[in-house]
Design a protein around this motif. Structure first.
Motif, PDB file in Angstrom:
ATOM      1  N   LYS A 319       0.806  -1.216   0.000  1.00  0.00           N
ATOM      2  CA  LYS A 319       0.000   0.000   0.000  1.00  0.00           C
ATOM      3  C   LYS A 319       0.843   1.272   0.000  1.00  0.00           C
ATOM      4  O   LYS A 319       0.375   2.334   0.397  1.00  0.00           O
ATOM      5  N   LYS A 321       3.792   4.001  -2.041  1.00  0.00           N
ATOM      6  CA  LYS A 321       4.259   4.461  -3.344  1.00  0.00           C
ATOM      7  C   LYS A 321       5.498   3.677  -3.768  1.00  0.00           C
ATOM      8  O   LYS A 321       5.739   3.499  -4.959  1.00  0.00           O
ATOM      9  N   GLU A 406       5.206   7.019   1.581  1.00  0.00           N
ATOM     10  CA  GLU A 406       3.829   7.495   1.571  1.00  0.00           C
ATOM     11  C   GLU A 406       2.883   6.403   1.078  1.00  0.00           C
ATOM     12  O   GLU A 406       3.280   5.520   0.321  1.00  0.00           O
ATOM     13  N   LYS A 407       1.641   6.506   1.530  1.00  0.00           N
ATOM     14  CA  LYS A 407       0.637   5.563   1.066  1.00  0.00           C
ATOM     15  C   LYS A 407       0.235   5.896  -0.365  1.00  0.00           C
ATOM     16  O   LYS A 407       0.039   7.063  -0.706  1.00  0.00           O
ATOM     17  N   ALA A 408       0.154   4.889  -1.212  1.00  0.00           N
ATOM     18  CA  ALA A 408      -0.242   5.108  -2.606  1.00  0.00           C
ATOM     19  C   ALA A 408      -1.719   5.504  -2.671  1.00  0.00           C
ATOM     20  O   ALA A 408      -2.515   5.110  -1.818  1.00  0.00           O
ATOM     21  N   ASN A 409      -2.104   6.306  -3.696  1.00  0.00           N
ATOM     22  CA  ASN A 409      -3.506   6.721  -3.805  1.00  0.00           C
ATOM     23  C   ASN A 409      -4.376   5.568  -4.302  1.00  0.00           C
ATOM     24  O   ASN A 409      -3.891   4.520  -4.733  1.00  0.00           O
ATOM     25  N   TRP A 410      -5.688   5.780  -4.267  1.00  0.00           N
ATOM     26  CA  TRP A 410      -6.636   4.699  -4.578  1.00  0.00           C
ATOM     27  C   TRP A 410      -6.479   4.178  -5.998  1.00  0.00           C
ATOM     28  O   TRP A 410      -6.644   2.983  -6.260  1.00  0.00           O
ATOM     29  N   PHE A 411      -6.129   5.092  -6.946  1.00  0.00           N
ATOM     30  CA  PHE A 411      -6.012   4.657  -8.346  1.00  0.00           C
ATOM     31  C   PHE A 411      -4.848   3.679  -8.502  1.00  0.00           C
ATOM     32  O   PHE A 411      -4.979   2.627  -9.144  1.00  0.00           O
ATOM     33  N   THR A 414      -5.693   0.427  -6.969  1.00  0.00           N
ATOM     34  CA  THR A 414      -6.659  -0.313  -7.792  1.00  0.00           C
ATOM     35  C   THR A 414      -5.962  -0.966  -8.978  1.00  0.00           C
ATOM     36  O   THR A 414      -6.200  -2.133  -9.304  1.00  0.00           O
TER      37      THR A 414
END
Length: 437
Positions: A319, A321, A406-411, A414
C-alpha cells in the motif's frame, strides 16, 4: 614427595589462574558505567549491611530535590534536638552542630559527602522531607522506582539504628540496619552518576574545612583514601562513598574514569589474609578490581549508526508508493570489549512481528526513522559472555526505516490490484501449460 608435587601442583596453579581476579569480600561487583556491563561479580544479589554507603541514596534524593526546585542549596537550617544530639557524638563521623546555629543545605551536603557526617545527613533528610521518617519512605520508594530488588532502607545515615539513641525513624526497629545487594548498590551509583554527575564535584574533594574562618571550624578529611593525594591514591578515582559498621565490615563504592571508560566497583565486608584494618581492606580489594578493568577492557563503538545487516537491510512494503524500504540501526552501539576481541561480535536484525502483515510486509504509510524492531548483538569470542545490570539491554539498539514511504492513492492501489488479478490468471495458465509437458 617429588612425584606428588610434579603431578598435583600444576593442577592447583591452573585452578587459581582460571579466576581473572580474586576479591576477598563477602560480596563484590565491577561495572562499566555507561553500558552497565558487569566485568566481575561475587555474590552480587545477597542483601547485606551497607553502613554509610546508604548515603548514596540520601545524596540522590537531595540532588533530585535541588533539581526540582523543592529546596535551595543556600537555604538555611537550624538543627532539631535529634540532629543536634547525633552531631555531638564524635565517636561517630560528625561535624558538631550548634543547637541555635544556622547551616546551608550546601555545607551540610559537603559535610555528609566528604566526611560522612551523620548529623548532617539527618539534617538534609529533614530539609527535604520534614522528618527522617518521611525521608526513609522516600528512600524506599525511589529504590523501587529504580528497580532495586534487594534493598531496604531504615535511616538516612547508614548507622545501625542502635546508635541513634532511641530516636530512630518510626516504623523501624532499634536493632535494624540499611541493607542492599552489591548489584543494587552499583545500579544506584550508576543512576546517581548519570542523573546528577555534579555529585563528583563534592565526592572528589580529598579534604576540606567545615565552617572555615569561624570558631566552629573542623577538618573534614575524605574517608575515600583512593582520591588524589591520599594514602591509596589511584589514577582516575573521583568518588564515591565508604562505609563501615561492626556488622557491615569494610565497605566501599568506588568510581573511576580513565581512557574514556568509567567504572563503578563495590566491595562489601572486605578483608584479606593479612588482617588489614577496617579502613584499609576495602581499598586494597578495590584496587584489584580497578586494575583488572583497566588492564583488560575498553569501550568501543562496535557497530556504527545506520548499520545494515547484510541480506536483512530491505523490507517489502504494501500500500505504499514504493514497494520496499531500507532499514538500519538508529544509533551507534558501544560495548565493553576485552582486549583483542574487537571483532568478536555479530549483529542480527529482529523485526517486530506486530509491524508486519501475514506476508511479512510493512504497511504504508511509514515515517522516516520509524522503529520496526531491534538489532541484537551476539558475542562470538572464546571468553565468558559478559552480563549486564539490567539483562541484555546493553547489547541492542533500535532498527528504523531509512526514509518515509507514503501511502499510494486509490487509483494506483486499484491498478495494482487489477494487475495482480490478471497476473494471477496468467501464472495459472502458464503453470497448467507447463504441466502438459
Amino acid at each position: 614427595m617429588t612425584l606428588f608435587f610434579t603431578i598435583f601442583l600444576p593442577f592447583q596453579q591452573v585452578d587459581a589462574a582460571s579466576e581473572p581476579v580474586s576479591i576477598n569480600a563477602k560480596a563484590a561487583i565491577l561495572v562499566e558505567a555507561s553500558t552497565g556491563t558487569i566485568l566481575y561479580g561475587k555474590n552480587i544479589d545477597e542483601k547485606l549491611p551497607i553502613a554509610s554507603m546508604a548515603k548514596v541514596m540520601t545524596e540522590y534524593l537531595v540532588l533530585e530535590a535541588l533539581d526540582k526546585k523543592k529546596i535551595k542549596s543556600d537555604q538555611t537550617y537550624t538543627p532539631s534536638d535529634y540532629v543536634y544530639k547525633i552531631s555531638q557524638k564524635r565517636d561517630l563521623s560528625n561535624v558538631p552542630l550548634r543547637k541555635d546555629g544556622t547551616y546551608s543545605a550546601h555545607e551540610l551536603f559537603e559535610a555528609m559527602s566528604i566526611y560522612s557526617a551523620n548529623g548532617a545527613a539527618i539534617a538534609l533528610a529533614e530539609i527535604v522531607a520534614g522528618s527522617e521518617t518521611n525521608f526513609v519512605k522516600m528512600m524506599n520508594e525511589k529504590a523501587q522506582e529504580l528497580g532495586l530488588k534487594n534493598t531496604e532502607f531504615i535511616n538516612a545515615t547508614g548507622l545501625e539504628n542502635k546508635d541513634l539513641q532511641g530516636m530512630h525513624p518510626e516504623g523501624t526497629s532499634a536493632d535494624s540496619e540499611n541493607k542492599m545487594s552489591a548489584r543494587d548498590m552499583a545500579k544506584l551509583s550508576q543512576r546517581l552518576l548519570k542523573d546528577y554527575p555534579e555529585v563528583l564535584e563534592v565526592a572528589s574533594v580529598p579534604k576540606k574545612v567545615f565552617r572555615e574562618g569561624t570558631d566552629d571550624k573542623i577538618n573534614m578529611p575524605n574517608w575515600n583514601w583512593m582520591l588524589k593525594g591520599l594514602l591509596f591514591e589511584y589514577e582516575g578515582v573521583d568518588g564515591l562513598k565508604t562505609g563501615s559498621t561492626s556488622s557491615a565490615g569494610s565497605c566501599f563504592t568506588a568510581t573511576a574514569e580513565r581512557n574514556g571508560m568509567r567504572v563503578i566497583s563495590v566491595v562489601m565486608n572486605a578483608g584479606d589474609a593479612k588482617g588489614s584494618s577496617l579502613h584499609t581492606a576495602r581499598f586494597q580489594e578495590t584496587k584489584k578490581m580497578l586494575d583488572y578493568a583497566y588492564n583488560n577492557f575498553n569501550v568501543q563503538e562496535v557497530f556504527q549508526a545506520n548499520y545494515a545487516v547484510k541480506d536483512q537491510s530491505v523490507l517489502p512494503v504494501v500500500k505504499g508508493k514504493e514497494k520496499e524500504v531500507k532499514i538500519h540501526s538508529k544509533d551507534a552501539l558501544k560495548l565493553v570489549v576485552r582486549n583483542g576481541e574487537e571483532k568478536a561480535y555479530t549483529a542480527k536484525f529482529n523485526i517486530d512481528d506486530k509491524k508486519l502483515t501475514e506476508n511479512k510486509e510493512l504497511t504504508a504509510p511509514l515515517k522516516k526513522n520509524e522503529k520496526v524492531g531491534t538489532m541484537t548483538v551476539e558475542y562470538t569470542g572464546k571468553g565468558d559472555k559478559l552480563s549486564f545490570l539490567d539483562g541484555d539491554k546493553g547489547m541492542q539498539t533500535d532498527i528504523v526505516t531509512e526514509k518515509a514511504v507514503e501511502k499510494a492513492n486509490w487509483f494506483v492501489l486499484t491498478m495494482r490490484s487489477i494487475g495482480g488479478f490478471f497476473a494471477g490468471i496468467w501464472n495459472g495458465i502458464t503453470d497448467t501449460v507447463k504441466s502438459w509437458f
